[in-house]
Design a protein around this motif. Structure first.
Motif, PDB file in Angstrom:
ATOM      1  N   UNK A 454     -12.605   9.405  -5.293  1.00  0.00           N
ATOM      2  CA  UNK A 454     -12.576  10.665  -4.366  1.00  0.00           C
ATOM      3  C   UNK A 454     -11.742  10.345  -3.177  1.00  0.00           C
ATOM      4  N   UNK A 455     -10.865  11.287  -2.823  1.00  0.00           N
ATOM      5  CA  UNK A 455      -9.994  11.277  -1.673  1.00  0.00           C
ATOM      6  C   UNK A 455     -10.241  12.224  -0.566  1.00  0.00           C
ATOM      7  N   UNK A 456      -9.847  13.463  -0.755  1.00  0.00           N
ATOM      8  CA  UNK A 456      -9.862  14.559   0.119  1.00  0.00           C
ATOM      9  C   UNK A 456     -11.555  14.955   0.368  1.00  0.00           C
ATOM     10  N   UNK A 457     -12.068  15.300   1.471  1.00  0.00           N
ATOM     11  CA  UNK A 457     -13.225  15.884   1.586  1.00  0.00           C
ATOM     12  C   UNK A 457     -13.187  17.422   1.540  1.00  0.00           C
ATOM     13  N   UNK A 458     -14.002  18.080   0.888  1.00  0.00           N
ATOM     14  CA  UNK A 458     -14.256  19.421   0.732  1.00  0.00           C
ATOM     15  C   UNK A 458     -14.394  20.387   1.668  1.00  0.00           C
ATOM     16  N   UNK A 459     -14.094  21.717   1.261  1.00  0.00           N
ATOM     17  CA  UNK A 459     -14.376  22.549   2.559  1.00  0.00           C
ATOM     18  C   UNK A 459     -15.935  22.491   2.805  1.00  0.00           C
ATOM     19  N   UNK A 460     -16.378  22.647   4.381  1.00  0.00           N
ATOM     20  CA  UNK A 460     -17.746  22.290   4.533  1.00  0.00           C
ATOM     21  C   UNK A 460     -18.137  23.147   5.882  1.00  0.00           C
ATOM     22  N   UNK A 483     -20.840  23.670  12.730  1.00  0.00           N
ATOM     23  CA  UNK A 483     -19.529  23.122  12.385  1.00  0.00           C
ATOM     24  C   UNK A 483     -19.088  23.488  11.126  1.00  0.00           C
ATOM     25  N   UNK A 484     -17.617  23.528  11.134  1.00  0.00           N
ATOM     26  CA  UNK A 484     -16.937  23.722   9.970  1.00  0.00           C
ATOM     27  C   UNK A 484     -15.592  23.027   9.881  1.00  0.00           C
ATOM     28  N   UNK A 485     -15.055  22.683   8.732  1.00  0.00           N
ATOM     29  CA  UNK A 485     -13.869  21.843   8.689  1.00  0.00           C
ATOM     30  C   UNK A 485     -13.695  21.890   7.247  1.00  0.00           C
ATOM     31  N   UNK A 486     -12.325  21.310   6.892  1.00  0.00           N
ATOM     32  CA  UNK A 486     -11.690  20.972   5.597  1.00  0.00           C
ATOM     33  C   UNK A 486     -11.043  19.688   5.723  1.00  0.00           C
ATOM     34  N   UNK A 552     -16.407  24.286  15.996  1.00  0.00           N
ATOM     35  CA  UNK A 552     -17.719  24.467  16.370  1.00  0.00           C
ATOM     36  C   UNK A 552     -17.868  26.270  16.243  1.00  0.00           C
ATOM     37  N   UNK A 553     -18.931  26.635  15.840  1.00  0.00           N
ATOM     38  CA  UNK A 553     -19.106  28.090  15.661  1.00  0.00           C
ATOM     39  C   UNK A 553     -20.802  28.391  16.234  1.00  0.00           C
ATOM     40  N   UNK A 572     -25.475  28.935   5.639  1.00  0.00           N
ATOM     41  CA  UNK A 572     -24.134  29.095   6.098  1.00  0.00           C
ATOM     42  C   UNK A 572     -23.065  28.707   5.015  1.00  0.00           C
ATOM     43  N   UNK A 573     -22.000  29.519   5.215  1.00  0.00           N
ATOM     44  CA  UNK A 573     -20.681  29.188   4.418  1.00  0.00           C
ATOM     45  C   UNK A 573     -19.494  29.317   5.301  1.00  0.00           C
ATOM     46  N   UNK A 574     -18.272  28.891   4.710  1.00  0.00           N
ATOM     47  CA  UNK A 574     -17.066  29.303   5.323  1.00  0.00           C
ATOM     48  C   UNK A 574     -16.069  29.400   4.502  1.00  0.00           C
ATOM     49  N   UNK A 575     -14.857  29.882   5.024  1.00  0.00           N
ATOM     50  CA  UNK A 575     -13.734  30.249   4.212  1.00  0.00           C
ATOM     51  C   UNK A 575     -12.382  30.040   4.797  1.00  0.00           C
TER      52      UNK A 575
END
Length: 609
Positions: A454-460, A483-486, A552-553, A572-575
Motif C-alpha cells: 500500500x502506498x497512496x491513500x484512497x479518496x476519502x 473532512x475530505x481528501x485524496x 472541511x465541509x 457521506x461521499x465525495x468526488x
C-alpha cells in the motif's frame, strides 16, 4: 481531584460484579461509570464503560490506575456496553492499571515433553533439519515453518535457539494481542524444564512521554499503552483546520527514543546509494538546505478498521487485535516543515537526475528509524517533478513532538502513515523494496497474501459531527460536518450527504478558502517556501494542482417532524477533480485503507407541528 465510589455484590454462583464511579470534584458533571464483571468460571475479566458526559479519558485512566482496583487475573476487555448520547464514538478496549495483559498460554499437558535450555539452544537453524525453536515463558515452540510468515520477518531469527521474552519487552505489541498468543499456542511442542520466571525491572518504555505531557493530550483515545497507539476523538480531530500537536493520533511500534542536547548536536543522517555512503548532521541539514512547508493529511493505514470489519467481516487482518475497534481518528491534518527530500538526495547523488523515468518505479528509498522500524517507497514518489516529500523537523510551526519523530522524520504526503518513518537515522536508495516486514508482509493491497504494498491513500470523506450514537433532540434540521481528501493530491470537487440510504443526496459546502491560510505562528526561524496548490507565493511548479491537505465541509439537512425519537443514518461521499467518486463499500485490502461511504447512526427527535 477525582474520587471513586464502589459497590460490590454477587450475581449467581460464578460471577461477582463491582460497579463504581469516578467523580471530578472540581467539575461535577464529568462522571465516569464502570461495571466490572469477574467470571470465576473462566477467569475472565470484562470492563464495560458508560459515559454520562464526554470526558478527558486519559485523566480518568490515570486515576483508575492509581486508586480504584488492582486486577491480577487475565484481562479481556470487551466493547459490549452502548455509550451514551454524549460519547464521541464507541470506545476502544483498554487495559487495567496501564499494564499489559497477563497472558497464559494453553495449560501444559501432564504428558507434555520437557526440554532444557541447552537442548533448545541446539535448534538455532544449524542442525541438518534446519529446525528453529524458541522459548516464551515456560513454553518451547517450533517456529521453523512459521518464520516464513512471521509478521516481524527475520527479526525472530535473533532469538533462534533462545528466548523471545526480551524481544517482546521491546516489541511489546505481542503482549497486547490475543491473536498473537493464540497463534503461539499452535506452535507449542513442550515445556521448559529449567524455566525461572524473570522480573523485567528495566522497563524499556520508561522514557516514553507520559500521558500528562503536552504531546499526549486529552483529545487522544488510547488503543495500546506499550507501544503507545491512539486515535483522536472525531470532534477534536477537525475542530480547527490543522489538528493540534497534542491531539494528533500516535502509532508507535516500539519505545520512543530519547535524546539529550548532546545527542541532538551529534545527530547524523546516513545516506547510502550503491557503494557510496554519506552522512549529514542535523545542523548541516537545517543550515544548508531550503526549508519548505507542506500542509498534508497524515493517516494510519489501519484507520477505519472497525468500519471495514462491519462491511467485510471475514476479510480483515485486524480481527482479534487491539486495533479492530479503530474508528476514524487515526487521521489528522498537519502543516509540516523541513527539507525537500528530492533536493537533498540530488545534492548528494546528482546521478539520480539521470535515472530513466521507467526505472524510478523499480528503485526504492528505504527509511530506517532509531526505533528499528523501517519501510520503503518507490523512488518515483520522491523524485516526481512536483514531489512534496520532506525530511521534516517541524509540525504546525513547532519542533516535532517526541511521539511524532523528533528530531527528524520522513513525510511522504498522501502515502500511508506506515511509510512516514519517524526518528529517521538512515536512508538507503536500493534496487528493490527491501526486507522490511512492514513492506514484505504488512500493509498490502487486496486480500491477505497480496504482494503489492500500500502506498497512496484512497479518496476519502468522513463525518466528524455528529458522532455515532448521538441523541439529538428538539431540532428542525440536521447539521453535519466533516473532512475530505485524496492521497493522490487531486482536488475535492464535491461532498454530499444522504439521510435516506443514498436515495437522495445533499450537496455540502466546502471551506476551500481556509486551505490556503498558513499558520499565524511558527518557530521555523528562516525563510520558507510552500509546496501545494494553494501556496501562491512560492509555487513549486505552476502547473501543479496537487494538494494533500484535507478540506472541511458542512451541510444542513431538513428533517421530517416527529415527536418520537427516530434513528437516522447519515452517509457521506465525495468526488475529486478526476471525477472519481468514493465507493459505497471500499476494497478489502486485508482491513487497510478502507474508504467506503462513512455511515453513522444518530437518534433524532424533532419538534412536532
Amino acid at each position: 481531584m477525582w474520587s471513586n465510589v464502589a459497590r460490590i455484590g454477587s450475581v449467581g454462583g460464578a460471577a461477582m460484579v463491582a460497579t463504581w464511579s469516578l467523580h471530578n470534584q472540581s467539575t461535577p458533571f464529568k462522571v465516569l461509570k464502570w461495571r466490572l464483571t469477574l467470571d470465576t468460571s473462566d477467569m475472565t475479566t470484562s470492563v464495560h464503560h458508560i459515559f454520562t458526559r464526554r470526558l478527558p479519558l486519559m485523566q480518568c485512566h490515570e486515576t483508575y490506575q492509581s486508586d480504584v482496583l488492582e486486577v491480577t487475573k487475565p484481562v479481556v476487555l470487551a466493547k459490549e456496553a452502548t455509550p451514551s448520547a454524549h460519547t464521541d464514538f464507541p470506545e476502544p478496549d483498554r487495559k487495567i492499571k496501564g499494564k499489559r495483559f497477563t497472558r497464559v498460554t494453553k495449560k501444559p499437558s501432564a504428558f507434555e515433553k520437557s526440554y532444557t535450555r541447552t537442548e533448545v539452544s541446539k535448534h538455532d537453524g544449524s542442525l541438518p533439519d534446519g529446525s528453529i525453536w524458541v522459548t516464551y515463558m515456560d513454553g518451547v515452540y517450533d517456529v521453523t515453518e512459521f518464520i516464513k510468515e512471521h509478521p516481524g520477518g527475520a527479526f525472530i531469527l535473533q532469538a533462534a535457539g533462545g528466548s523471545v521474552d526480551d524481544f517482546w519487552e521491546f516489541w511489546a505489541y505481542h503482549h497486547s494481542s490475543a491473536k498473537v498468543i493464540k497463534f503461539l499456542d499452535n506452535l507449542r511442542i513442550g515445556k521448559l524444564k529449567d524455566y525461572e520466571a524473570t522480573n523485567h525491572e528495566d522497563d524499556l518504555y520508561k522514557n516514553d512521554p507520559t500521558p500528562s505531557e503536552v504531546d499526549r493530550g486529552l483529545g487522544q483515545v488510547m488503543l495500546i499503552e506499550k507501544p503507545w497507539c491512539t486515535e483522536t476523538y472525531a470532534t477534536e480531530m477537525a475542530k480547527d483546520y490543522y489538528t493540534s500537536n497534542a491531539d494528533l493520533f500516535v502509532r508507535n511500534h516500539a519505545p520512543v527514543p530519547l535524546y539529550d542536547d548532546n545527542d541532538i548536536k551529534e545527530y547524523e543522517l546516513t545516506i547510502q546509494m550503491g557503494q557510496k555512503t554519506k552522512a549529514v548532521s542535523l545542523r548541516e541539514l537545517k543550515e544548508r538546505f531550503q526549508t519548505y512547508i507542506v500542509p498534508s493529511i497524515l493517516q494510519c493505514a489501519g484507520n477505519r478498521a472497525s468500519h471495514n470489519i462491519k462491511e467485510n467481516p471475514k476479510g480483515s487482518g485486524f480481527i482479534g487485535t487491539p486495533f479492530e475497534h479503530i474508528d476514524l481518528g487515526m487521521l489528522g491534518n498537519v502543516e509540516f516543515a523541513g527539507v525537500r527530500m528530492k533536493e537533498f538526495l540530488v545534492s548528494l547523488y546528482p546521478e539520480l537526475l539521470n535515472v530513466k523515468k521507467d526505472d524510478l518505479n523499480d528503485m526504492f528509498v528505504e527509511f530506517i528509524g532509531d526505533d528499528d522500524y523501517y519501510a520503503s517507497v518507490p523512488l518515483s514518489i520522491v523524485m516526481s517533478p512536483d514531489s512534496a516529500c520532506l525530511l521534516a523537523t517541524h509540525m504546525n510551526g513547532q519542533p516535532l513532538t517526541r511521539d511524532h519523530g523528533y528530531p527528524l522524520r520522513a513525510i511522504i504526503p498522501g502515502v500511508a502513515g506506515a511509510r512516514n518513518v519517524k526518528w529517521l537515522r538512515e536512508i538507503s536508495i536500493r534496487n528493490d523494496e527491501g526486507d522490511s516486514p512492514w513492506n514484505r508482509i504488512h500493509y498490502k493491497e487486496g486480500p491477505v497474501g497480496n504482494k503489492k504494498s500500500i502506498m497512496r491513500l484512497p479518496l476519502q470523506s468522513l463525518i466528524t459531527t455528529p458522532v455515532n450514537g448521538d441523541a439529538l433532540g428538539g431540532i428542525m434540521s440536521l447539521e453535519v460536518k466533516g473532512v475530505a481528501f485524496s492521497g493522490y493530491g487531486t482536488e475535492i470537487k464535491q461532498v454530499q450527504c444522504s439521510v435516506d440510504e443514498g436515495k437522495t443526496w445533499h450537496d455540502c459546502t466546502m471551506l476551500t478558502d481556509e486551505v490556503s491560510k498558513p499558520r499565524a505562528k511558527s518557530e521555523v526561524n528562516k525563510p520558507v517556501k510552500h509546496i501545494g496548490k494553494h501556496s501562491h507565493k512560492y509555487p513549486l511548479k505552476k502547473s501543479s494542482s496537487r494538494t494533500f491537505a484535507w478540506v472541511r465541509w458542512h451541510c444542513s439537512i431538513e428533517l421530517p417532524q416527529t415527536e418520537s425519537t427516530t434513528p437516522v443514518e447519515i452517509w457521506c461521499r465525495c468526488t475529486d477533480s478526476e471525477k472519481t467518486t468514493q465507493p459505497n463499500v471500499g476494497e478489502l485490502n486485508g482491513g487497510y485503507v478502507y474508504n467506503g461511504y462513512h455511515k453513522i447512526q444518530v437518534h433524532v427527535q424533532t419538534t412536532s407541528s
